[in-house]
Design a protein around this motif. Structure first.
Motif, PDB file in Angstrom:
ATOM      1  N   SER A 177       1.183  -1.521   0.312  1.00 46.98           N
ATOM      2  CA  SER A 177      -0.426   0.251  -0.002  1.00 46.98           C
ATOM      3  C   SER A 177       0.916   1.123  -0.192  1.00 46.98           C
ATOM      4  CB  SER A 177      -0.666   0.342   1.233  1.00 46.98           C
ATOM      5  OG  SER A 177      -0.229   0.014   2.451  1.00 46.98           O
ATOM      6  N   THR A 178       0.560   2.280  -0.632  1.00 46.69           N
ATOM      7  CA  THR A 178       1.104   3.300  -0.729  1.00 46.69           C
ATOM      8  C   THR A 178       0.448   4.925   0.140  1.00 46.69           C
ATOM      9  OG1 THR A 178       0.840   4.404  -3.527  1.00 46.69           O
ATOM     10  CG2 THR A 178       2.600   2.437  -2.748  1.00 46.69           C
ATOM     11  N   GLU A 181      -0.055  10.099   3.676  1.00 43.67           N
ATOM     12  CA  GLU A 181      -0.977  10.433   4.511  1.00 43.67           C
ATOM     13  C   GLU A 181      -1.890   8.657   5.502  1.00 43.67           C
ATOM     14  OE1 GLU A 181      -0.917   8.937   1.998  1.00 43.67           O
ATOM     15  OE2 GLU A 181      -3.473   9.256   0.858  1.00 43.67           O
ATOM     16  N   ILE A 194      -4.842   9.801   7.422  1.00 44.11           N
ATOM     17  CA  ILE A 194      -6.412   8.332   7.352  1.00 44.11           C
ATOM     18  C   ILE A 194      -5.527   6.229   7.980  1.00 44.11           C
ATOM     19  CG2 ILE A 194      -7.241   9.353   6.035  1.00 44.11           C
ATOM     20  CD1 ILE A 194      -7.295   7.644   3.849  1.00 44.11           C
ATOM     21  N   TYR A 195      -6.511   6.402   8.356  1.00 47.15           N
ATOM     22  CA  TYR A 195      -5.640   5.028   8.390  1.00 47.15           C
ATOM     23  C   TYR A 195      -5.605   4.017   7.354  1.00 47.15           C
ATOM     24  CZ  TYR A 195      -5.922   5.153  13.624  1.00 47.15           C
ATOM     25  OH  TYR A 195      -5.684   5.474  14.208  1.00 47.15           O
ATOM     26  N   GLU A 196      -5.204   3.461   6.980  1.00 46.99           N
ATOM     27  CA  GLU A 196      -4.800   2.601   6.368  1.00 46.99           C
ATOM     28  C   GLU A 196      -5.463   1.010   6.004  1.00 46.99           C
ATOM     29  OE1 GLU A 196      -3.734  -0.038   3.126  1.00 46.99           O
ATOM     30  OE2 GLU A 196      -2.639  -0.856   4.712  1.00 46.99           O
ATOM     31  N   ASN A 198      -6.506  -0.586   3.241  1.00 47.02           N
ATOM     32  CA  ASN A 198      -7.157  -0.675   1.916  1.00 47.02           C
ATOM     33  C   ASN A 198      -6.070  -2.799   1.949  1.00 47.02           C
ATOM     34  OD1 ASN A 198      -8.140   0.779   0.312  1.00 47.02           O
ATOM     35  ND2 ASN A 198      -6.219   1.245  -0.840  1.00 47.02           N
ATOM     36  N   THR A 242      -1.847  -0.819  -4.427  1.00 49.50           N
ATOM     37  CA  THR A 242      -2.583   0.284  -4.159  1.00 49.50           C
ATOM     38  C   THR A 242      -2.027   1.798  -3.978  1.00 49.50           C
ATOM     39  OG1 THR A 242      -2.922   0.008  -1.767  1.00 49.50           O
ATOM     40  CG2 THR A 242      -3.852  -1.446  -3.236  1.00 49.50           C
ATOM     41  N   GLY A 243      -2.764   2.227  -4.464  1.00 52.03           N
ATOM     42  CA  GLY A 243      -2.545   3.544  -4.212  1.00 52.03           C
ATOM     43  C   GLY A 243      -1.541   4.399  -5.781  1.00 52.03           C
ATOM     44  N   GLY A 244      -1.575   5.446  -5.812  1.00 47.30           N
ATOM     45  CA  GLY A 244      -0.433   6.828  -6.188  1.00 47.30           C
ATOM     46  C   GLY A 244      -0.031   6.260  -7.964  1.00 47.30           C
ATOM     47  N   PRO A 291      -6.046   1.744  -7.705  1.00 43.47           N
ATOM     48  CA  PRO A 291      -6.493   3.374  -7.458  1.00 43.47           C
ATOM     49  C   PRO A 291      -6.463   3.317  -6.003  1.00 43.47           C
ATOM     50  CG  PRO A 291      -7.690   2.542  -9.184  1.00 43.47           C
ATOM     51  CD  PRO A 291      -7.222   1.594  -8.885  1.00 43.47           C
ATOM     52  N   GLY A 292      -6.327   3.570  -4.891  1.00 45.26           N
ATOM     53  CA  GLY A 292      -5.825   4.193  -3.466  1.00 45.26           C
ATOM     54  C   GLY A 292      -7.827   4.308  -2.736  1.00 45.26           C
ATOM     55  N   ASN A 293      -8.587   4.613  -3.537  1.00 46.56           N
ATOM     56  CA  ASN A 293      -9.665   4.928  -3.066  1.00 46.56           C
ATOM     57  C   ASN A 293     -10.134   3.348  -3.225  1.00 46.56           C
ATOM     58  OD1 ASN A 293     -10.714   7.383  -2.777  1.00 46.56           O
ATOM     59  ND2 ASN A 293     -10.239   7.628  -4.375  1.00 46.56           N
ATOM     60  N   PRO A 294     -10.477   2.848  -1.707  1.00 48.90           N
ATOM     61  CA  PRO A 294     -11.367   1.846  -1.906  1.00 48.90           C
ATOM     62  C   PRO A 294     -11.703   0.886  -2.120  1.00 48.90           C
ATOM     63  CG  PRO A 294     -11.151   3.316   0.696  1.00 48.90           C
ATOM     64  CD  PRO A 294     -10.995   3.792  -0.272  1.00 48.90           C
TER      65      PRO A 294
HETATM   66  P1  AMP Z   1      -4.442   7.890  -4.532  1.00 48.45           P
HETATM   67  O1  AMP Z   1      -4.981   6.156  -5.424  1.00 48.45           O
HETATM   68  O2  AMP Z   1      -3.222   7.612  -4.294  1.00 48.45           O
HETATM   69  O3  AMP Z   1      -4.401   8.704  -5.354  1.00 48.45           O
HETATM   70  O4  AMP Z   1      -5.693   7.408  -3.587  1.00 48.45           O
HETATM   71  C1  AMP Z   1      -7.051   7.785  -3.381  1.00 48.45           C
HETATM   72  C2  AMP Z   1      -7.339   8.191  -2.533  1.00 48.45           C
HETATM   73  O5  AMP Z   1      -7.405   6.790  -2.086  1.00 48.45           O
HETATM   74  C3  AMP Z   1      -6.927   8.728  -1.253  1.00 48.45           C
HETATM   75  O6  AMP Z   1      -7.946   9.821  -0.881  1.00 48.45           O
HETATM   76  C4  AMP Z   1      -6.026   8.077  -0.606  1.00 48.45           C
HETATM   77  O7  AMP Z   1      -5.750   8.875   1.243  1.00 48.45           O
HETATM   78  C5  AMP Z   1      -7.077   6.736  -0.360  1.00 48.45           C
HETATM   79  N1  AMP Z   1      -6.337   5.823   0.196  1.00 48.45           N
HETATM   80  C6  AMP Z   1      -5.003   5.368  -0.682  1.00 48.45           C
HETATM   81  N2  AMP Z   1      -4.593   4.491  -0.446  1.00 48.45           N
HETATM   82  C7  AMP Z   1      -4.790   3.779   0.867  1.00 48.45           C
HETATM   83  C8  AMP Z   1      -5.326   2.918   1.564  1.00 48.45           C
HETATM   84  N3  AMP Z   1      -4.464   1.946   1.719  1.00 48.45           N
HETATM   85  N4  AMP Z   1      -6.201   3.059   2.757  1.00 48.45           N
HETATM   86  C9  AMP Z   1      -7.114   3.486   2.025  1.00 48.45           C
HETATM   87  N5  AMP Z   1      -7.417   4.627   2.073  1.00 48.45           N
HETATM   88  C10 AMP Z   1      -6.332   5.149   1.123  1.00 48.45           C
END
Ligand code: AMP
Ligand code: MG
Length: 393
Positions: A177-178, A181, A194-196, A198, A242-244, A291-294
């Motif tokens: 997970s990346t 935040e 926020i809490y991780e 994903n 996930t994310g980034g 994508p990071g959004n759950p």
């Molecule tokens: P990103 O895809 O990195 O741009 O993240 C998109 C949204 O998902 C942002 O609001 C992040 O804070 C949230 N997010 C990214 N990774 C996680 C994760 N592992 N757990 C919960 N929320 C996440």
């Protein structure tokens, strides 16, 4: 941006089944059979009684008839008893039928008088007899290559005397997970953090697939850490990041993967939520960038990662999709976006109700949902219409 269908085919084209292995039944549940299995024995494998009662010759049995009890056969070794009209053998559920007998009378339907019984009912041939082979014939296919191994599948193989079986290989998955935040649950969060969540979401989804998560690590939006995490992750069959994967300055996943020699096959798919989805390969590892959004992570997992994981596990094509059922749509829905939309909801009493906010961050609504309705671009669906929904829970 490619279509959802193309993305799915591209992913599946790149995925190979992990070599099969031999396992004991205790490890087989949830795996996929890696060969066809055939019945060595018919089921039942001898004529036997379906009740506790008396084995009889039906033609000599009218209500009120008196029969002499000439012996007893319990479940277990066949005593090779034989009866003639006018006789009965005390018998128990699962016991082999004596020669000459063609029916069983329940003990509740007779009156016992010393070494005789009096029938309180008429008896027809075949009553309460389980015929050899009536459930399963010898040589019949009991399990097909690529079929999921369920508790009853194992029971069926055990009934054939098998103790172990060949299933698809153990698919090893790493999760990264990346996000700067993100804070590990259990630790203190500061403003803006926020809490991780994903990693546990994906671990749960992978567990449902029947595969093992070898590692789950968190990584900051920082190139060096990401390089380390990816290098460790690609030691597995599948790496899920996930994310980034989007287009912001802190979205480093794609560039970092490329710098490590990854071949990126897909980036951006026409799916809502989940557009930034990425798929690539480094050496023998299949890499998914979700994508990071759950909710986006959840939807793209179900549509692209799950079929890939199942294919690697040896699932047949028919096992790759979540089960689909028809339901009556409870409300009007229209998709005005430029991508097919997966609406989250519940199926209750045959009706599909959308649940919660339909946005990619809305985890609560997702947690209350058990089904997905896909609405194509420009499609409008009316309340009362019958729709097909994917069940994921
Ligand atoms: P990103 O895809 O990195 O741009 O993240 C998109 C949204 O998902 C942002 O609001 C992040 O804070 C949230 N997010 C990214 N990774 C996680 C994760 N592992 N757990 C919960 N929320 C996440
Ligand atoms: Mg991020």
């Amino acid at each position: 941006m490619i279509s959802e269908e193309d993305a799915r085919s591209k992913v599946l084209e790149a995925i190979q089944m992990v070599p099969a292995r031999h396992v004991l039944f205790s490890e087989a549940l949830g795996c996929f059979a890696a060969e066809d299995y055939f019945a060595r024995l018919p089921l039942p494998n001898f004529d036997n009684s379906a009740m506790d009662g008396y084995a009889v010759v039906a033609s000599s049995c009218r209500k009120g008839e008196r029969l002499r009890v000439i012996g007893e056969q319990s479940a277990g070794l066949d005593r090779q008893l034989r009866i003639s009209p006018g006789e009965a053998v005390r018998i128990f559920t699962g016991a082999p039928m004596p020669a000459g007998a063609d029916a069983v009378v329940m003990q509740e339907d007779v009156s016992r008088e010393g070494d005789a019984i009096v029938l309180n009912v008429d008896v027809d041939p075949g009553d309460f007899v389980r015929r050899r082979g009536c459930d399963l014939a010898e040589g019949q296919k009991v399990l097909a290559n690529g079929e999921r191994v369920r508790p009853a599948t194992i029971a069926l193989l055990a009934s054939q005397g098998f103790t172990d079986m060949t299933v698809g290989g153990d698919v090893k998955v790493a999760i990264v997970s990346t996000g700067d935040e993100l804070v590990k649950p259990g630790e203190k969060i500061k403003p803006g953090q926020i809490y991780e969540s994903n990693s546990v979401l994906l671990q749960g989804l992978l567990q449902r697939c029947g595969t093992s998560v070898k590692s789950a690590e968190h990584c900051r939006d920082e190139r060096e850490s990401l390089i380390g995490a990816i290098k460790r992750g690609i030691e597995n069959h599948i790496l899920i990041i996930t994310g980034g994967v989007s287009v912001g300055e802190h979205d480093l996943v794609q560039a970092t993967l490329r710098s490590l020699g990854a071949k990126i096959d897909i980036w951006r798919v026409a799916i809502k939520p989940g557009k930034p989805f990425l798929f690539g390969q480094i050496r023998k590892c299949a890499v998914f960038g979700l994508p990071g959004n759950p909710v986006s992570a959840f939807i793209t997992f179900l549509q692209f990662v799950r079929p890939a994981v199942l294919k690697m596990m040896g699932a047949s094509t028919g096992e790759l999709d979540p089960p689909k059922v028809s339901a009556e749509l409870a409300v009007d829905l229209r998709n005005e976006s430029d991508r097919p939309h997966y609406v989250r909801g519940r199926v209750e009493n045959g009706k599909f109700f959308p649940v919660g906010r339909q946005e990619s961050h809305a985890l609560f609504g997702l947690s209350q949902s058990s089904a997905l309705l896909r609405i194509g671009v420009g499609e409008a669906r009316s309340g009362g219409e019958s729709v097909g929904v994917q069940l994921f829970d």
